[in-house]
Enzyme design. Sequence first.
Site, PDB file in Angstrom:
ATOM      1  N   GLY A   1      96.293 -32.772  22.522  1.00  0.00           N
ATOM      2  CA  GLY A   1      97.354 -31.870  23.000  1.00  0.00           C
ATOM      3  C   GLY A   1      98.038 -31.281  21.783  1.00  0.00           C
TER       4      GLY A   1
ATOM      5  N   GLY B   1     100.609 -28.712  21.587  1.00  0.00           N
ATOM      6  CA  GLY B   1     101.800 -27.895  21.810  1.00  0.00           C
ATOM      7  C   GLY B   1     102.858 -28.332  20.804  1.00  0.00           C
ATOM      8  CG  ASN B   2     107.738 -28.742  20.127  1.00  0.00           C
ATOM      9  OD1 ASN B   2     107.977 -29.931  19.968  1.00  0.00           O
ATOM     10  ND2 ASN B   2     108.473 -27.813  19.545  1.00  0.00           N
ATOM     11  CB  ALA B   3     105.075 -33.221  21.457  1.00  0.00           C
ATOM     12  N   GLY B   4     102.598 -32.201  19.819  1.00  0.00           N
ATOM     13  CA  GLY B   4     101.373 -32.520  19.099  1.00  0.00           C
ATOM     14  C   GLY B   4     101.331 -31.921  17.691  1.00  0.00           C
TER      15      GLY B   4
ATOM     16  CE  LYS C   1     110.528 -32.947  32.369  1.00  0.00           C
ATOM     17  NZ  LYS C   1     110.635 -33.788  31.166  1.00  0.00           N
TER      18      LYS C   1
HETATM   19  N1  GLU Z   1     111.674 -32.232  28.027  1.00  0.00           N
HETATM   20  C1  GLU Z   1     112.015 -33.261  27.083  1.00  0.00           C
HETATM   21  C2  GLU Z   1     111.667 -34.623  27.637  1.00  0.00           C
HETATM   22  O1  GLU Z   1     110.779 -34.793  28.457  1.00  0.00           O
HETATM   23  C3  GLU Z   1     113.444 -33.140  26.602  1.00  0.00           C
HETATM   24  C4  GLU Z   1     114.491 -33.194  27.659  1.00  0.00           C
HETATM   25  C5  GLU Z   1     115.882 -32.826  27.144  1.00  0.00           C
HETATM   26  O2  GLU Z   1     116.021 -32.587  25.967  1.00  0.00           O
HETATM   27  O3  GLU Z   1     116.798 -32.777  27.966  1.00  0.00           O
HETATM   28  O4  GLU Z   1     112.187 -35.611  27.214  1.00  0.00           O
END
Ligand code: GLU
Length: 416
Positions: free
Chosen positions: A217, A219-222, A106
């Site tokens: 939330g 954003g994209n996911a929500g 990350k």
């Molecule tokens: N940021 C996303 C996660 O937390 C995707 C990570 C990725 O696609 O490498 O899973």
Amino acid sequence: MTEELNPFKIAQQQFDEAAKILGLEPAMREMLRWPRREYRFTIPVKLDDGTTRIFHGYRVQYNDARGPTKGGLRWHPDETMDTVRALSAWMTWKTAVVDIPLGGGKGGITCDPKKLSEGEKERLARGWMRVAARELGEHRDSPAPDVYTTPQIMAWMMDEYETIVGRSHPAVITGKPLPLGGSQGRGDATARGGVYTVREACKVLDVDPHGAYAVQGFGNAGQYAALLHQEVLGGGKLVAVSDSGGGVYNPDGIDPRAIVDHKLKSGVVKDFPGTKPISNEDLLELDVNVLYPSALENVIHGRNAGNIKARICCELANGPTTPEADQILHNNGVHVIPDFLANAGGVTVSYFEQVQGTYNYFWTLEQVHRELDEKMTRAYHDVLKMQKSMNVHPRLAAYLVSVARVAEAVKLRGWV
Ligand code: GLU
């Protein structure tokens, strides 16, 4: 005693519990409770007003026993080395639970992207890549979008990387725009994968997927969860939505498409016509069949877990629930689909994007959906089976599945 809220300490605590049950030997425990490599970067950026600002960036490569590390980049004012460490640990368990041949990593930058111009964002993205590039590559570690990072930011980063190495290198980064080698279906993959697990949970628990659901939330996911819950499950009543500017509520239902459009236009969900305001805290405690926490860490904790009434809590955010809350939710019969299982759809389609980019042949949307469904459904049932056989709460069950897989790879490599 006040509850521990440092995400990395929480991640270690969760891991320790699983390691104990699995009976891991001391060296294996020590190996898996720390990142393998971590980097801290200073990134000088010329701002539009002519001054230079130094940003602080990070990348943590938590574990690469099962394959090169993979995980997103967050741009957030509260980003610290410890949040990145925790998130990289969760990425390790995430890639293991869906059984893709990758490790976990990350990264992030401490910044407030809402206060940066497009030009400043581009220079920041390229600046991060210039200091991080030597540690990256699809056979080492590859970034992707996360909180407040977008396909456009991935495009600038890929371009910078290719300029540095002097050749095409599409799989170094995922979540790219389609014309630059992105995958069909990557945009909504995190939410879609989560909705697939909700579908399975509804079947197992006999919960009506067409009942009320709420999204914390936006954003994209929500946003995609709000839309896909109805599309994939063939119905459901969205009763509340919130973002960092507050929430809106309508017990008779909110049109998901209309509120997503409102958010995209105005930047907030506040003042959406036909709704009453609701706080983020109150939204979490609504009596709904499915709750989607889709923002940041630690929103469900020891003090509010007892008030959560949702039947299913599908964690699209990373780390929304503290260990103390986990126990309370479990005792109260709330079925948690834990973060690194629920939101694994994003990295799963990122993996598909790398596969397609590497052999330079691209799949149809239908194929992406089919393969994603297969991976998510299998992972959900692997965890459920573990939960039943070990009689533990779902997050611990997910840890048992993932940690055992990573430990096996560490062992086979002869590290421990
Ligand atoms: N940021 C996303 C996660 O937390 C995707 C990570 C990725 O696609 O490498 O899973």
